[in-house]
Motif scaffolding. Structure first.
Motif, PDB file in Angstrom:
ATOM      1  N   GLU A  36       0.792  -1.246   0.091  1.00 55.45           N
ATOM      2  CA  GLU A  36      -0.031   0.028  -0.047  1.00 55.45           C
ATOM      3  C   GLU A  36       0.873   1.407   0.039  1.00 55.45           C
ATOM      4  OE1 GLU A  36      -0.327  -2.671   1.887  1.00 55.45           O
ATOM      5  OE2 GLU A  36      -2.516  -3.417   1.522  1.00 55.45           O
ATOM      6  N   SER A  68      -4.190  -4.689   3.609  1.00 58.46           N
ATOM      7  CA  SER A  68      -5.193  -4.081   3.419  1.00 58.46           C
ATOM      8  C   SER A  68      -6.149  -4.735   2.388  1.00 58.46           C
ATOM      9  CB  SER A  68      -5.172  -2.481   2.874  1.00 58.46           C
ATOM     10  OG  SER A  68      -4.759  -1.641   3.824  1.00 58.46           O
ATOM     11  N   SER A  73     -13.009  -9.711   5.541  1.00 58.54           N
ATOM     12  CA  SER A  73     -14.235  -8.869   5.801  1.00 58.54           C
ATOM     13  C   SER A  73     -15.604  -9.361   5.099  1.00 58.54           C
ATOM     14  CB  SER A  73     -13.816  -7.584   5.124  1.00 58.54           C
ATOM     15  OG  SER A  73     -15.043  -6.760   5.282  1.00 58.54           O
ATOM     16  N   TRP A 103      -9.648  -9.848   8.816  1.00 56.79           N
ATOM     17  CA  TRP A 103     -10.384  -8.495   8.204  1.00 56.79           C
ATOM     18  C   TRP A 103      -9.983  -7.130   8.880  1.00 56.79           C
ATOM     19  CZ3 TRP A 103     -14.301  -6.148  11.437  1.00 56.79           C
ATOM     20  CH2 TRP A 103     -14.470  -6.604  12.686  1.00 56.79           C
ATOM     21  N   ALA A 106     -15.461  -3.236   8.246  1.00 57.69           N
ATOM     22  CA  ALA A 106     -16.346  -3.766   7.841  1.00 57.69           C
ATOM     23  C   ALA A 106     -17.686  -2.781   7.822  1.00 57.69           C
ATOM     24  CB  ALA A 106     -16.921  -5.134   8.843  1.00 57.69           C
ATOM     25  N   GLY A 108     -18.287  -0.735   5.766  1.00 53.60           N
ATOM     26  CA  GLY A 108     -17.795   0.795   5.123  1.00 53.60           C
ATOM     27  C   GLY A 108     -16.759   1.309   5.976  1.00 53.60           C
ATOM     28  N   LYS A 109     -16.388   0.646   7.099  1.00 59.18           N
ATOM     29  CA  LYS A 109     -15.455   1.240   7.988  1.00 59.18           C
ATOM     30  C   LYS A 109     -14.080   0.443   7.737  1.00 59.18           C
ATOM     31  CE  LYS A 109     -18.069   3.482  11.703  1.00 59.18           C
ATOM     32  NZ  LYS A 109     -18.271   3.348  13.197  1.00 59.18           N
ATOM     33  N   ASN A 110     -13.117   1.373   7.621  1.00 56.54           N
ATOM     34  CA  ASN A 110     -11.808   0.454   7.477  1.00 56.54           C
ATOM     35  C   ASN A 110     -11.158   0.940   8.745  1.00 56.54           C
ATOM     36  OD1 ASN A 110      -9.028  -0.603   7.070  1.00 56.54           O
ATOM     37  ND2 ASN A 110      -9.716  -0.332   4.833  1.00 56.54           N
ATOM     38  N   LEU A 111     -10.635  -0.122   9.751  1.00 54.96           N
ATOM     39  CA  LEU A 111     -10.092   0.154  10.964  1.00 54.96           C
ATOM     40  C   LEU A 111      -8.481   0.178  10.831  1.00 54.96           C
ATOM     41  CD1 LEU A 111     -12.943  -0.875  11.685  1.00 54.96           C
ATOM     42  CD2 LEU A 111     -12.044  -1.413  13.788  1.00 54.96           C
ATOM     43  N   HIS A 112      -7.868  -0.370   9.515  1.00 51.27           N
ATOM     44  CA  HIS A 112      -6.588  -0.366   9.378  1.00 51.27           C
ATOM     45  C   HIS A 112      -5.784  -1.329  10.294  1.00 51.27           C
ATOM     46  CE1 HIS A 112      -6.993   2.223   6.105  1.00 51.27           C
ATOM     47  NE2 HIS A 112      -7.884   3.272   6.750  1.00 51.27           N
ATOM     48  N   ASP A 113      -6.467  -2.242  10.904  1.00 49.65           N
ATOM     49  CA  ASP A 113      -5.824  -3.193  11.852  1.00 49.65           C
ATOM     50  C   ASP A 113      -6.045  -4.582  11.207  1.00 49.65           C
ATOM     51  OD1 ASP A 113      -4.582  -4.095  13.816  1.00 49.65           O
ATOM     52  OD2 ASP A 113      -6.045  -3.277  15.457  1.00 49.65           O
ATOM     53  N   LEU A 114      -5.279  -5.571  11.757  1.00 49.26           N
ATOM     54  CA  LEU A 114      -5.262  -6.993  11.463  1.00 49.26           C
ATOM     55  C   LEU A 114      -6.275  -7.711  12.470  1.00 49.26           C
ATOM     56  CD1 LEU A 114      -1.495  -7.354  10.568  1.00 49.26           C
ATOM     57  CD2 LEU A 114      -3.422  -6.675   8.930  1.00 49.26           C
ATOM     58  N   LEU A 115      -7.460  -7.829  11.957  1.00 51.12           N
ATOM     59  CA  LEU A 115      -8.553  -8.047  13.012  1.00 51.12           C
ATOM     60  C   LEU A 115      -8.793  -9.606  13.059  1.00 51.12           C
ATOM     61  CD1 LEU A 115     -10.663  -5.137  12.413  1.00 51.12           C
ATOM     62  CD2 LEU A 115      -9.099  -5.284  14.340  1.00 51.12           C
TER      63      LEU A 115
ATOM     64  N   GLN B  11     -18.764  -8.736  12.699  1.00 50.22           N
ATOM     65  CA  GLN B  11     -17.841  -7.711  12.291  1.00 50.22           C
ATOM     66  C   GLN B  11     -18.324  -6.447  12.306  1.00 50.22           C
ATOM     67  OE1 GLN B  11     -16.526  -8.942   8.362  1.00 50.22           O
ATOM     68  NE2 GLN B  11     -15.113 -10.236   9.009  1.00 50.22           N
ATOM     69  N   TYR B  55      -7.447  -3.664  20.757  1.00 49.79           N
ATOM     70  CA  TYR B  55      -7.967  -3.225  19.481  1.00 49.79           C
ATOM     71  C   TYR B  55      -8.475  -1.740  19.632  1.00 49.79           C
ATOM     72  CZ  TYR B  55      -7.365  -8.012  18.033  1.00 49.79           C
ATOM     73  OH  TYR B  55      -6.623  -9.297  17.818  1.00 49.79           O
ATOM     74  N   TYR B  59      -6.733   1.523  17.548  1.00 48.29           N
ATOM     75  CA  TYR B  59      -7.419   1.998  16.334  1.00 48.29           C
ATOM     76  C   TYR B  59      -7.049   3.685  16.380  1.00 48.29           C
ATOM     77  CZ  TYR B  59     -11.162   4.144  13.625  1.00 48.29           C
ATOM     78  OH  TYR B  59     -11.981   4.949  12.852  1.00 48.29           O
ATOM     79  N   ARG B  62      -3.210   4.355  15.829  1.00 47.44           N
ATOM     80  CA  ARG B  62      -2.642   4.194  14.537  1.00 47.44           C
ATOM     81  C   ARG B  62      -3.165   5.332  13.672  1.00 47.44           C
ATOM     82  NH1 ARG B  62      -4.817  -0.212  14.223  1.00 47.44           N
ATOM     83  NH2 ARG B  62      -3.061  -1.292  14.825  1.00 47.44           N
ATOM     84  N   HIS B  95     -14.990   8.605   9.160  1.00 49.04           N
ATOM     85  CA  HIS B  95     -14.109   7.388   9.471  1.00 49.04           C
ATOM     86  C   HIS B  95     -13.296   6.774   8.041  1.00 49.04           C
ATOM     87  CE1 HIS B  95     -16.990   5.185   7.045  1.00 49.04           C
ATOM     88  NE2 HIS B  95     -18.076   5.833   7.750  1.00 49.04           N
ATOM     89  N   SER B  96     -12.387   6.024   8.032  1.00 47.34           N
ATOM     90  CA  SER B  96     -11.571   5.816   6.934  1.00 47.34           C
ATOM     91  C   SER B  96     -12.555   4.774   6.056  1.00 47.34           C
ATOM     92  CB  SER B  96     -10.259   4.994   7.427  1.00 47.34           C
ATOM     93  OG  SER B  96      -9.842   4.560   5.957  1.00 47.34           O
TER      94      SER B  96
END
Lengths: 281, 267
Positions: A36, A68, A73, A103, A106, A108-115, B11, B55, B59, B62, B95-96
């Motif tokens: 990315e 990403s 997801s 993921w 979800a 529509g929200k991207n948390l940019h974490d490895l969930l 999720q 987490y 969030y 980050r 939000h992103s």
């Protein structure tokens, strides 16, 4: 660009070391980059970062490692993202394309974490279907990496390694085995790291990762800001015994040390590889 | 025990918990939080709450760190606490929704210009806009260098219609405050950053990328307007005539733009 067989211990290429790598051309068998970082924002392109990466690629094999893809997801796959990934891969000709079994957002929200995913039949089918679509879209196979996790779900139906084996069997994708992540999750959830290794199909493992973690009250956090720890070296030796000397990466993303220090860590991993392989002969 | 939730629902609850601004304890009191917690294993310590908190905490930190690295001058000008407040407010609203973290700051300029902090830091919107342009220039591909031979190949008739092609990384910015100075100081110690401009000082800026990095330069009004007109595709003779500048002045502008690699061809 010459295609070379990749082996040995590579390093994560981070911007603080660009000048060193381009001017000194240090002896490193290959580099891994975060995909990315070379895609740019919407409407953008690779720009300056991609110019630098193209120069690095002329001298070294490169692995593209994404954060990403969000393969787990339930949001639709992002085909604009996949188009950018395919385009980046066609320019860089990486020796491998990888991302994480997780993921990242979800609804529509991207948390940019490895969930973490629940390890259920539903999730396994969902992930396998998406991996096949991704591999079709980018025209190459991918390898998925096990993530560190800090929670698990009451409705898990199988162990993480069984979940991975199921997905590999269905899709033929590869596995990027992060040995540090196995150890972190093993401590956080109370399973045996060597049992994990025993459950991963040998032929699927294409790459391994090593990194350092932080500890908070006995709970481990995958911070990539320390040297590789002793228990992870021990587990790595067990992994090399099972999977062979597959290409391995030293990841160090926070408090990044000098390039020489990274090379020292890589040399230690190579020693483990060589030691295990020599003992096996 | 109730039947397991579909993956999508699970999720959705977790995303709601982890992005709640007030933190995990507040989030767990919400309907989504109560549902999510029910499915987190507590076979061994720490508790589900503490596991979820890993987490939640990560969030915000980050995204704060990412925006801090993309808006270093804004962060330096506001100071840590104000920057943190700005970003917390921003993330509550925006939000992103992109896989690429670089997209996250796309609405920060508009948002910050209307934020309460812009009363104390009236240049905030301009500075965010400048740093977003810098990021855009960084991630835009450049055209190959200008081939000077293209000029000699033009017939007199072609000259009348000729328009310049500029490097795609070039953008022009009108600002009300001299934020290019704050941008130039972005890596200096923050202590020196406290700037107390009270009255606007409008300026015109050019942002582009050279061989090394992104450049930000201040332009005189006439040069800015001429460049803007040329970038819109106005022919060379028309743009030069409209500029009202003397021939020597025009010559020096064009020489500078060519030297900086802004002009990439003729159309």
């Amino acid at each position: 660009m010459q295609k070379r067989a990749v082996s040995g211990v590579g390093l994560g290429l981070r911007s603080v070391h660009y000048d060193h790598v381009l001017s000194r051309r240090p002896a490193v068998p290959w580099f891994e980059v975060i995909s990315e970082n070379f895609m740019g924002p919407r409407g953008g392109s690779g720009g300056r970062p991609l110019e630098v990466l193209a120069k690095v690629r002329r001298e070294y094999p490169v692995a593209l490692h994404g954060v990403s893809l969000s393969i787990g997801s339930t949001d639709p796959l992002d085909f604009d993202y996949l188009k950018k990934l395919e385009s980046l891969a066609s320019v860089i000709e990486p020796w491998i394309v990888t991302d994480h079994l997780c993921w990242t957002g979800a609804h529509g929200k991207n948390l940019h974490d490895l969930l973490p995913l629940p390890y259920t039949e539903e999730a396994a089918r969902h992930v396998a279907g998406r991996i096949e679509k991704v591999q079709d879209a980018i025209g190459r196979s991918i390898a998925i990496e096990n993530v560190s996790s800090y929670l698990s779900y009451k409705h898990d139906e199988m162990a993480e390694w069984e979940f991975i084996a199921r997905i590999v069997k269905t899709t033929g994708c590869g596995v990027l085995l992060d040995v540090n992540n196995i150890h972190v999750s093993a401590i956080n959830h109370g399973f045996d790291g060597e049992e994990y290794l025993a459950g991963i199909p040998v032929a699927a493992v294409r790459q391994m990762h090593l990194a350092g973690y932080s500890e908070e009250n006995g709970f481990l956090i995958d911070t990539h800001d320390h040297p590789v720890s002793d228990p992870v070296w021990k587990l790595y030796a067990a992994a090399v015994r099972r999977f062979g000397a597959v290409p391995t990466l030293i990841e160090w993303d926070e408090h990044i040390p000098s390039f020489a220090r990274l090379q020292k860590e890589a040399a230690k991993a190579k020693e483990v590889q060589d030691g295990v392989c020599a003992a096996a002969v | 025990m109730a039947s397991a939730p579909p993956l999508s629902e699970l999720q959705g609850w977790l995303a709601a918990v982890w992005t709640t601004r007030e933190g995990v304890d507040a989030a767990l009191k919400s309907p989504a939080g109560e549902k999510a917690r029910r499915w987190i294993s507590e076979l061994r310590p720490p508790s589900a709450r503490d596991r979820l908190a890993v987490y939640s905490d990560a969030y915000f930190l980050r995204l704060l760190e990412s925006l801090g690295s993309e808006f270093p001058a804004v962060k330096r000008a506001l100071g840590e606490d104000n920057f943190r407040k700005l970003i917390a407010d921003y993330l509550s609203r925006h939000h992103s929704d992109s896989p690429n973290l670089s997209d996250l700051g796309s609405k920060l300029a508009e948002f910050s210009a209307a934020h309460a902090l812009s009363k104390r830091f009236p240049y905030l919107g301009d500075l965010c806009r400048l740093e977003w342009e810098v990021l855009s220039a960084l991630y835009t591909d450049r055209l190959p260098p200008l081939d000077p031979a293209v000029f000699s190949r033009l017939s007199p008739a072609d000259w009348e219609k000729a328009a310049l092609v500029f490097d795609p990384t070039l953008s022009l910015l009108e600002v009300s405050w001299p934020v290019d100075r704050l941008w130039a100081q972005r890596s200096s110690p923050a202590k020196a950053a406290r700037c107390v401009w009270r009255t606007p000082r409008p300026g015109k800026l050019a942002v582009w990328r050279d061989d090394e990095w992104v450049r930000v330069e201040s332009l005189e009004q006439e040069a800015f307007l001429t460049l803007e007109s040329l970038m819109r595709g106005t022919s060379l003779p028309a743009a030069c005539a409209a500029s009202g500048a003397e021939a020597d002045e025009l010559k020096s502008w064009f020489a500078a733009w060519a030297k900086e690699g802004l002009i990439k061809g003729l159309r």
